[in-house]
Design a protein around this motif. Structure first.
Motif, short mmCIF file in Angstrom:
data_model
loop_
_atom_site.label_atom_id
_atom_site.label_comp_id
_atom_site.label_asym_id
_atom_site.label_seq_id
_atom_site.Cartn_x
_atom_site.Cartn_y
_atom_site.Cartn_z
N ARG A 137 0.83 -1.20 0.00
CA ARG A 137 0.00 0.00 0.00
C ARG A 137 0.87 1.26 0.00
N GLU A 138 1.98 1.20 0.74
CA GLU A 138 2.90 2.36 0.77
C GLU A 138 3.50 2.61 -0.61
N ASP A 139 3.78 1.52 -1.34
CA ASP A 139 4.31 1.66 -2.70
C ASP A 139 3.30 2.37 -3.60
N PHE A 140 2.03 2.02 -3.44
CA PHE A 140 0.98 2.65 -4.25
C PHE A 140 0.94 4.16 -4.02
N VAL A 141 1.06 4.56 -2.74
CA VAL A 141 1.05 6.00 -2.42
C VAL A 141 2.23 6.69 -3.10
N ARG A 142 3.40 6.06 -3.04
CA ARG A 142 4.59 6.64 -3.66
C ARG A 142 4.45 6.72 -5.18
N ILE A 143 3.82 5.67 -5.77
CA ILE A 143 3.61 5.66 -7.22
C ILE A 143 2.70 6.82 -7.64
N ASP B 133 -4.93 12.51 2.05
CA ASP B 133 -5.76 11.39 2.53
C ASP B 133 -6.51 10.73 1.38
N ALA B 134 -6.79 11.46 0.29
CA ALA B 134 -7.43 10.87 -0.88
C ALA B 134 -6.50 9.86 -1.54
N LEU B 135 -5.22 10.21 -1.65
CA LEU B 135 -4.25 9.30 -2.27
C LEU B 135 -4.05 8.06 -1.39
N GLU B 136 -4.06 8.26 -0.07
CA GLU B 136 -3.99 7.11 0.85
C GLU B 136 -5.17 6.17 0.63
N GLN C 133 -12.93 24.62 -9.65
CA GLN C 133 -11.88 23.88 -8.97
C GLN C 133 -12.51 22.68 -8.25
N PHE C 134 -11.89 21.53 -8.37
CA PHE C 134 -12.38 20.33 -7.71
C PHE C 134 -11.30 19.82 -6.74
N LYS C 135 -11.74 19.52 -5.53
CA LYS C 135 -10.82 18.93 -4.55
C LYS C 135 -11.28 17.51 -4.28
N VAL C 136 -10.40 16.55 -4.55
CA VAL C 136 -10.70 15.14 -4.31
C VAL C 136 -10.11 14.76 -2.96
N ALA D 190 -10.63 12.08 0.79
CA ALA D 190 -10.90 10.68 1.13
C ALA D 190 -12.39 10.36 1.07
N ALA D 191 -13.23 11.30 1.52
CA ALA D 191 -14.67 11.07 1.52
C ALA D 191 -15.20 10.88 0.10
N TYR D 192 -14.67 11.67 -0.85
CA TYR D 192 -15.11 11.56 -2.24
C TYR D 192 -14.69 10.22 -2.82
N VAL D 193 -13.47 9.78 -2.51
CA VAL D 193 -12.98 8.49 -3.01
C VAL D 193 -13.87 7.35 -2.49
N GLN D 194 -14.20 7.41 -1.18
CA GLN D 194 -15.06 6.38 -0.59
C GLN D 194 -16.44 6.36 -1.23
N LYS D 195 -16.96 7.55 -1.47
CA LYS D 195 -18.29 7.67 -2.09
C LYS D 195 -18.31 7.00 -3.48
N MET D 196 -17.24 7.20 -4.26
CA MET D 196 -17.19 6.68 -5.63
C MET D 196 -16.88 5.18 -5.69
N LEU D 197 -16.24 4.63 -4.66
CA LEU D 197 -15.75 3.26 -4.75
C LEU D 197 -16.37 2.27 -3.77
N SER D 198 -16.91 2.74 -2.68
CA SER D 198 -17.29 1.84 -1.60
C SER D 198 -18.27 0.75 -2.04
N GLU D 199 -19.31 1.13 -2.80
CA GLU D 199 -20.33 0.15 -3.20
C GLU D 199 -19.75 -0.94 -4.09
N ILE D 200 -18.85 -0.54 -4.99
CA ILE D 200 -18.26 -1.52 -5.92
C ILE D 200 -17.36 -2.49 -5.18
N VAL D 201 -16.53 -1.96 -4.27
CA VAL D 201 -15.58 -2.81 -3.55
C VAL D 201 -16.29 -3.77 -2.61
N LYS D 202 -17.44 -3.35 -2.06
CA LYS D 202 -18.20 -4.21 -1.16
C LYS D 202 -18.65 -5.48 -1.88
N ASP D 203 -19.09 -5.32 -3.11
CA ASP D 203 -19.61 -6.44 -3.89
C ASP D 203 -18.44 -7.11 -4.63
#
Length: 471
Positions: A365-371, A399-402, A445-448, A450-463
């Motif tokens: 996971r740390e590698d992904f953040v660095r990438i 926190d979005a990148l994390e 201007q758009f700020k992405v 952690a909350a936005y990332v969770q909103k866009m991905l949480s349902e898909i990852v759950k299933d």
């Protein structure tokens, strides 16, 4: 050989000879995260090439490259390391998949085609370098030819002389001076773009050749005759007059002059020398041709492909349409995931030609953040630049990148591990709405976070079943 290294503060010119293995690794760190062992191996291989060039010819001939096998899952940087290394060394580089080749007698590509492809790449590289050298002269020549079309030169006429009063009157001289002044005015207007919309008629070479078929029991790749070069000599180089705008005609004439000024024989000599002494071939998916023959089934030609690749790797002479090319000093970097097979499943002769083996680690996971943050052309920087073209300012919070890294790592663990490529899939899902609406949100201007990332991905990852198809 001098190259420009990206990312230096002053963009200063650094010669490859000055780069130590440690500095080569530092350069690779700008584009590939982690994988220190693999970087060290290729850095040493590149440095040994420089050392070989400084040896006496007799000794240099005996020093063979230490070919490398990279073992690791997909998406961890195997191809990128080899590609960046070739770019750093300004070497001809070719990536081929071992599974594309077939044993002699089967339908498919023969292994010698990789050397022919590498020669073509090298010739294009050298040709581009030569084009830069002659570009100024070609532009001047094209300018003169275009001025000749716009204002045809006046042929000198015999002087109109009279002896009245003992004075000789030369009418031709004044006419030539007038024409010269007009030509310089036209030159100025041409350079300022004032003549761009004027139409001129120029002679262009026709590129259409008669169509015919060649029936041969050999593959097209094995035919050494260069039909493109041969046809004009058979049928003659036909030309026809075409009308075009001045700016289009200027570009066409520049290209013609560049072709005239470049010595293609010299380009070919330099390219073949570069292939033989500094070429790099990245042989991907070598694990797909590993495994001993069972004598039946669809993979009957696996070991045959290995035996065909063997002479290319150990050193042979390949016949190309540009002449004979020796493969003795080409560096081969092979790679494979080796999930099902293992390196020891390769035939012993081929194993012996890849003395250096390095294992690449799965990404954390740390590698992904660095990438997402460290490379010069990281994924986040790419998206910011893409949306900036629409007038939209995009910002990622730490926190979005994390969160993106966490999701990518989690999906890789739960489904197939495709390494850093998972980040592309995740980021596309996260920025789906922003990318779609960007043309209508100019100036915003758009700020992405952690909350936005969770909103866009949480349902898909759950299933789990859904994430297998979407992420």
């Amino acid at each position: 050989m001098a190259i420009y290294l990206p990312g230096t503060a002053e963009e200063e010119q650094v010669t490859l000879d000055e780069l130590t293995p440690r500095e080569i690794v530092t350069e690779l760190d700008k584009y590939v995260i982690g994988q220190k062992d693999a970087k060290r191996a290729v850095a040493i291989a590149l440095r040994n090439r420089m050392r070989r060039q400084k040896l006496a010819p007799e000794m240099a001939e005996e020093v063979i490259p230490k070919n490398i096998i990279m073992i690791g899952p997909t998406g961890v940087g195997k191809t990128e390391i080899a590609r960046r290394l070739a770019k750093l060394a300004n070497s001809p580089f070719l990536k081929v998949e071992a599974s594309k080749f077939t044993e002699v007698g089967y339908v498919g590509r023969d292994v010698e085609s990789m050397i022919r492809d590498l020669v073509e790449i090298a010739i294009e590289m050298v040709r581009e370098e030569k084009l830069e050298d002659v570009s100024d002269k070609a532009e001047l020549n094209a300018e003169e030819r275009l001025l000749d079309i716009l204002l045809p030169p006046i042929s000198p006429r015999p002087a109109d002389s009279s002896s009245a009063g003992g004075v000789v009157i030369d009418a031709g001289t004044s006419l030539t001076e007038s024409s010269s002044r007009t030509r310089e005015k036209l030159r100025q207007q041409l350079r300022e773009g004032k003549l761009d919309d004027r139409t001129v008629e120029i002679e262009t070479r026709e590129r259409n050749f008669p169509s015919f078929e060649i029936i041969s029991n050999q593959g097209v790749e094995e035919m050494d005759v260069n039909l493109k070069d041969m046809l004009p000599n058979i049928f003659g180089q036909r030309t026809k007059k075409r009308k075009m705008k001045v700016n289009e005609a200027f570009e066409y004439l520049i290209q013609e002059e560049e072709q005239r000024l470049i010595d293609m024989e010299q380009v070919t000599r330099v390219a073949i020398d570069r292939v033989e002494n500094s070429g790099i071939i990245f042989l991907d998916e070598i694990d797909k041709i590993a495994g001993r023959e069972s004598g039946h089934g669809p993979d009957v030609s696996r070991e045959g492909v290995q035996r065909d690749i063997l002479p290319i790797v150990e050193g042979t002479t390949v016949n190309t349409r540009y002449g004979m090319v020796r493969t003795d000093h080409i560096l081969f970097v092979a790679a494979g995931a080796f999930h099902v097979s293992k390196p020891s499943d390769l035939i012993p002769e081929l194993q012996g030609r890849f003395p250096i083996r390095v294992e690449l680690q799965s990404l954390t996971r740390e590698d992904f953040v660095r990438i997402l943050t460290e490379p010069k052309s990281s994924l986040t920087r790419q998206y910011i630049a893409l949306l900036e073209t629409e007038g939209v300012k995009l910002e990622f919070t730490p926190d979005a990148l994390e969160e993106v890294a966490r999701f990518a790592f989690r999906v890789n663990e739960g489904t197939e591990n495709i390494g850093a490529r998972r980040l592309h899939t995740i980021m596309e899902r996260v920025l789906d709405e922003i990318s779609f609406e960007a043309p209508e949100k100019k100036g915003e201007q758009f700020k992405v976070d952690a909350a936005y990332v969770q909103k866009m991905l949480s349902e898909i990852v759950k299933d789990q079943d859904l994430s297998r198809y979407i992420l």
